[in-house]
Design an enzyme around this catalytic site. Structure first.
Site, short mmCIF file in Angstrom:
data_model
loop_
_atom_site.label_atom_id
_atom_site.label_comp_id
_atom_site.label_asym_id
_atom_site.label_seq_id
_atom_site.Cartn_x
_atom_site.Cartn_y
_atom_site.Cartn_z
N TYR A 95 2.08 4.76 1.60
CA TYR A 95 2.07 5.29 2.96
C TYR A 95 0.79 6.10 3.18
O TYR A 95 0.32 6.80 2.27
CB TYR A 95 3.28 6.21 3.18
N ASP A 123 0.83 -1.20 0.00
CA ASP A 123 0.00 0.00 0.00
C ASP A 123 0.87 1.25 0.00
O ASP A 123 2.00 1.22 0.48
CB ASP A 123 -0.85 0.07 1.27
N PHE A 141 7.80 2.38 -0.93
CA PHE A 141 8.85 2.58 0.08
C PHE A 141 9.45 3.99 0.06
O PHE A 141 10.12 4.39 1.01
CB PHE A 141 9.97 1.54 -0.03
N HIS A 191 9.96 -8.99 5.01
CA HIS A 191 9.67 -7.56 4.82
C HIS A 191 10.63 -6.72 5.68
O HIS A 191 11.02 -7.14 6.77
CB HIS A 191 8.22 -7.28 5.23
#
Length: 231
Positions: A75, A73, A86, A195
């Protein structure tokens, strides 16, 4: 997103992607997705800003893709999302997962930890920073999941797999790793790791050496390496 005619909904997106994904833009599910996002925008604060929703595509044309980094998703904090997984704009402090990415980058290839969390320089070298869901309601993680974005970005991954060769896919975390079935592993390279979130980075993301491994793969296939340095 703008309506061109009665049969298609075409976003402002780089031409090679617009051509390759034309069937998606004509599909009923994408029209419904556009309606959903427009309605959400009318009622709520949505990230990223409309001009940035397709940034991953506009920064990295299909013909230039050499590496794909898959996120989940955008932020959902104020000012953080700008359409690249990211990554955050220059003025925004790097979130925890990005801090761990920088920590691994430093340990792996010796690059000084960047002051800015803006990863745009990577995209200009063929690193596609793709989220599975391209919009989110402010401060509500996962709020736009299940409305069509995943169907769209799954097709994006299939398109890269079908039309490109020798692409390195970086799949961090179980969600990203579930996309392996969309990739032809006979013609592409897949690197997996936990992750980079603080909840899981210590389980194998830190020490995965994906930055140097990516460049080794590119080098062995006669392709230019990625300059991971953001300064």
């Amino acid at each position: 997103m703008t309506t061109n005619d009665s049969t298609s909904v075409a976003p402002k997106i780089e031409e090679s992607w617009k051509f390759a994904l034309a069937d998606e833009f004509r599909s009923d599910y994408f029209k419904n997705l556009v309606t959903f996002v427009k309605e959400e925008t009318r009622k709520h604060l949505i990230y990223p800003p409309g001009k940035d929703i397709f940034s991953a595509f506009n920064h990295t044309p299909l013909t230039a893709v050499r590496v794909v980094l898959l996120g989940q998703d955008p932020y959902h904090g104020s000012g953080q999302a700008h359409g690249l997984c990211f990554s955050v704009p220059d003025s925004v402090p790097p979130p925890p997962s990005l801090k761990n990415i920088f920590k691994e980058l430093h340990q792996d290839v010796g690059i000084e930890i960047p002051k800015s969390g803006n990863l745009t320089k990577w995209t200009e070298q063929g690193v596609m920073l793709l989220n599975a869901t391209l919009t989110v309601r402010a401060h509500e993680a996962g709020s736009h999941q299940g409305h069509g974005w995943e169907q769209f970005t799954d097709q994006v991954i299939r398109t890269i797999s079908d039309l490109r060769a020798g692409v390195v896919f970086l799949l961090w975390g179980k969600y990203a790793q579930n996309k392996i079935s969309l990739i032809d592993t006979n013609k592409h390279f897949v690197l997996t790791a936990p992750h980079p979130s603080p909840l899981s980075a210590h389980r194998g993301f830190l020490g995965c050496k994906h930055f140097s491994k990516t460049n080794q793969i590119l080098r062995e296939n006669g392709l230019p390496e990625i300059d991971w340095n953001l300064s």
